[in-house]
Design a protein around this motif. Sequence first.
Motif, PDB file in Angstrom:
ATOM      1  N   ASP A   1       0.834  -1.209   0.000  1.00  0.00           N
ATOM      2  CA  ASP A   1       0.000   0.000   0.000  1.00  0.00           C
ATOM      3  C   ASP A   1       0.869   1.259   0.000  1.00  0.00           C
ATOM      4  O   ASP A   1       0.566   2.230  -0.699  1.00  0.00           O
ATOM      5  CB  ASP A   1      -0.933   0.031   1.216  1.00  0.00           C
ATOM      6  CG  ASP A   1      -2.099  -0.930   1.103  1.00  0.00           C
ATOM      7  OD1 ASP A   1      -2.356  -1.456  -0.008  1.00  0.00           O
ATOM      8  OD2 ASP A   1      -2.764  -1.155   2.138  1.00  0.00           O
TER       9      ASP A   1
ATOM     10  N   ALA B   1       2.369   1.755  -3.486  1.00  0.00           N
ATOM     11  CA  ALA B   1       1.345   2.242  -4.409  1.00  0.00           C
ATOM     12  C   ALA B   1       1.017   3.709  -4.134  1.00  0.00           C
ATOM     13  O   ALA B   1       0.854   4.505  -5.076  1.00  0.00           O
ATOM     14  CB  ALA B   1       0.091   1.377  -4.315  1.00  0.00           C
ATOM     15  N   THR B   2       0.911   4.080  -2.874  1.00  0.00           N
ATOM     16  CA  THR B   2       0.606   5.466  -2.506  1.00  0.00           C
ATOM     17  C   THR B   2       1.708   6.401  -2.986  1.00  0.00           C
ATOM     18  O   THR B   2       1.432   7.443  -3.595  1.00  0.00           O
ATOM     19  CB  THR B   2       0.429   5.587  -0.980  1.00  0.00           C
ATOM     20  OG1 THR B   2      -0.668   4.769  -0.581  1.00  0.00           O
ATOM     21  CG2 THR B   2       0.190   7.026  -0.552  1.00  0.00           C
TER      22      THR B   2
ATOM     23  N   GLN C   1       3.937   5.880  -5.350  1.00  0.00           N
ATOM     24  CA  GLN C   1       3.961   5.909  -6.821  1.00  0.00           C
ATOM     25  C   GLN C   1       2.859   6.804  -7.369  1.00  0.00           C
ATOM     26  O   GLN C   1       3.061   7.548  -8.327  1.00  0.00           O
ATOM     27  CB  GLN C   1       3.861   4.490  -7.391  1.00  0.00           C
ATOM     28  CG  GLN C   1       5.130   3.697  -7.180  1.00  0.00           C
ATOM     29  CD  GLN C   1       4.996   2.238  -7.580  1.00  0.00           C
ATOM     30  OE1 GLN C   1       3.910   1.668  -7.570  1.00  0.00           O
ATOM     31  NE2 GLN C   1       6.117   1.631  -7.922  1.00  0.00           N
ATOM     32  N   GLU C   2       1.688   6.759  -6.752  1.00  0.00           N
ATOM     33  CA  GLU C   2       0.584   7.609  -7.190  1.00  0.00           C
ATOM     34  C   GLU C   2       0.890   9.083  -6.917  1.00  0.00           C
ATOM     35  O   GLU C   2       0.589   9.952  -7.742  1.00  0.00           O
ATOM     36  CB  GLU C   2      -0.716   7.184  -6.505  1.00  0.00           C
ATOM     37  CG  GLU C   2      -1.934   7.781  -7.146  1.00  0.00           C
ATOM     38  CD  GLU C   2      -3.227   7.113  -6.676  1.00  0.00           C
ATOM     39  OE1 GLU C   2      -4.274   7.749  -6.856  1.00  0.00           O
ATOM     40  OE2 GLU C   2      -3.192   5.985  -6.148  1.00  0.00           O
ATOM     41  N   MET C   3       1.503   9.373  -5.767  1.00  0.00           N
ATOM     42  CA  MET C   3       1.907  10.751  -5.469  1.00  0.00           C
ATOM     43  C   MET C   3       2.919  11.246  -6.492  1.00  0.00           C
ATOM     44  O   MET C   3       2.803  12.374  -6.987  1.00  0.00           O
ATOM     45  CB  MET C   3       2.519  10.841  -4.063  1.00  0.00           C
ATOM     46  CG  MET C   3       1.521  10.799  -2.941  1.00  0.00           C
ATOM     47  SD  MET C   3       2.322  10.871  -1.319  1.00  0.00           S
ATOM     48  CE  MET C   3       3.086  12.491  -1.346  1.00  0.00           C
TER      49      MET C   3
ATOM     50  N   ALA D   1       3.344  10.229  -9.557  1.00  0.00           N
ATOM     51  CA  ALA D   1       2.658  10.425 -10.835  1.00  0.00           C
ATOM     52  C   ALA D   1       1.863  11.726 -10.844  1.00  0.00           C
ATOM     53  O   ALA D   1       1.908  12.487 -11.819  1.00  0.00           O
ATOM     54  CB  ALA D   1       1.747   9.235 -11.129  1.00  0.00           C
ATOM     55  N   LEU D   2       1.147  12.008  -9.773  1.00  0.00           N
ATOM     56  CA  LEU D   2       0.341  13.223  -9.717  1.00  0.00           C
ATOM     57  C   LEU D   2       1.225  14.462  -9.706  1.00  0.00           C
ATOM     58  O   LEU D   2       0.955  15.436 -10.420  1.00  0.00           O
ATOM     59  CB  LEU D   2      -0.565  13.207  -8.492  1.00  0.00           C
ATOM     60  CG  LEU D   2      -1.583  14.352  -8.516  1.00  0.00           C
ATOM     61  CD1 LEU D   2      -2.947  13.848  -8.126  1.00  0.00           C
ATOM     62  CD2 LEU D   2      -1.146  15.489  -7.653  1.00  0.00           C
TER      63      LEU D   2
ATOM     64  N   GLU E   1       2.615  14.912 -13.152  1.00  0.00           N
ATOM     65  CA  GLU E   1       1.546  15.389 -14.044  1.00  0.00           C
ATOM     66  C   GLU E   1       1.300  16.885 -13.854  1.00  0.00           C
ATOM     67  O   GLU E   1       1.115  17.623 -14.817  1.00  0.00           O
ATOM     68  CB  GLU E   1       0.288  14.586 -13.715  1.00  0.00           C
ATOM     69  CG  GLU E   1      -0.969  14.977 -14.410  1.00  0.00           C
ATOM     70  CD  GLU E   1      -2.130  14.151 -13.847  1.00  0.00           C
ATOM     71  OE1 GLU E   1      -3.103  14.773 -13.366  1.00  0.00           O
ATOM     72  OE2 GLU E   1      -2.056  12.906 -13.872  1.00  0.00           O
TER      73      GLU E   1
END
Length: 160
Positions: A132, A135-136, A138-140, A142-143, A146
């Motif tokens: 978790d 994943a958290t 990696q998502e941060m 990416a955002l 972006e």
Amino acid sequence: MTPASPSDVRALALAVFAANGRLVSAGNELVAHLGLTSAWWQVLAALRYAPAPLTVASIARTMGLTRQAVQRIVDLLAERGLVDFHDNPHHRRAKLVGLTPAGADAVAGAERAVAPIDRAIAERIGAPRLHDAIATLQEMIALITERLDPSPITSHEKDA
């Protein structure tokens, strides 16, 4: 589920900064006997786990560092025989960086040095929470990428 607030995000960011600082200092301590620093180990590990040799710019992007900082480290690692350079079929000037056998040995030694702490973290936190967290983060990443990285300019926009 309660929605996260900006203060929750800030608390996470501060925890990441603290964890990074502790990882760097612990890494320096654990790999000093191998003649490495945490920064050298990071670059060697990026090469070790890449499916093919990488350019300095690719290493920098992967690690979130500047190309200049990675270039300095790669040059030092090359002087010590831990990495070498290869021609890049996709770019004349951007050489590919690869691990030498000595570099692979250095990464293996670093991983052996940190293995007891890795095991203790894995046992205490457990696989689901670690997955978790990965994943958290990696998502941060990416955002943030972006939102902050400049978008590529299309050829149409260049001509305008």
